[in-house]
Design an enzyme around this catalytic site. Structure first.
Site, PDB file in Angstrom:
ATOM      1  N   ARG A   1      10.539 115.429 132.343  1.00 27.78           N
ATOM      2  CA  ARG A   1      11.917 115.472 131.844  1.00 27.78           C
ATOM      3  C   ARG A   1      12.741 114.265 132.256  1.00 27.78           C
ATOM      4  NH1 ARG A   1      13.007 121.675 133.034  1.00 27.78           N
ATOM      5  NH2 ARG A   1      11.763 121.060 134.816  1.00 27.78           N
TER       6      ARG A   1
ATOM      7  N   GLU B   1       8.008 122.658 144.956  1.00 21.88           N
ATOM      8  CA  GLU B   1       8.438 123.982 145.404  1.00 21.88           C
ATOM      9  C   GLU B   1       7.272 124.959 145.402  1.00 21.88           C
ATOM     10  OE1 GLU B   1      11.758 122.727 142.479  1.00 21.88           O
ATOM     11  OE2 GLU B   1       9.772 122.064 143.030  1.00 21.88           O
TER      12      GLU B   1
END
Length: 173
Positions: free
Chosen positions: A61, A98
């Site tokens: 992105r 994460e």
């Protein structure tokens, strides 16, 4: 559009891509021309102030915003991609996400020692991707002059330590 109105159109998707992750879907911004232009313009203003000659955009992105910004400013766009996606000699960095680990690469011949680089991405959480990009810039002997992200997750704010490099976080959750 204001930062608050941009924040309202981002969709939260719980437990994606794995249980416990709160995915921030930016597609409503990308599909709204006014919102997308607002975000790009905010990034452009910041990057001008940084005096950047190049943008480093991590997959995937970061590519979206980086392309529009590089075009608008007439500066170099450099891609940081996942392992084995780039030809030729690359710099490599292994980093934590994460929910796992990853390897990020950048071609060795795309930045010079004269380049002043801003990292652009959609979201900053644990800082893993940003720190990997900083490492790639360091390996190329270019200079990191800024970090810009659409979204910042406040629960990870204590992990955002970037040696006094200017940081733009448009929206905080």
């Amino acid at each position: 559009m204001t930062k608050e109105s941009l924040k309202k159109i981002i969709i939260n998707i719980p437990d994606f891509p794995i249980k416990g992750i709160q995915f921030k879907d930016i597609n409503p911004i990308l599909s709204n021309p006014e919102a997308f232009q607002s975000v790009v313009n905010i990034f452009v203003d910041f990057i001008k102030k940084c005096g950047a000659t190049a943008i480093l955009a991590p997959e995937a992105r970061g590519f979206i915003f980086g392309t529009a910004i590089a075009y608008k400013l007439g500066i170099k766009l450099v891609l940081a991609r996942k392992k084995d996606k780039l030809p030729g000699k690359t710099y490599k960095v292994t980093y934590d996400l994460e929910y796992g680990t990853a390897i990020l690469e950048m071609q060795q011949n795309v930045l010079s020692t004269k380049d002043k680089v801003v990292i652009i991405d959609d979201l900053i959480a644990t800082s893993g991707t940003i720190n990997a990009c900083l490492n790639l810039i360091k390996q190329s002997n270019a200079q990191s002059v800024g970090i810009a992200t659409l979204i910042s997750l406040s629960e990870f704010a204590n992990k955002h330590h970037f040696d006094n490099i200017p940081l733009l976080e448009i929206i905080q959750f």
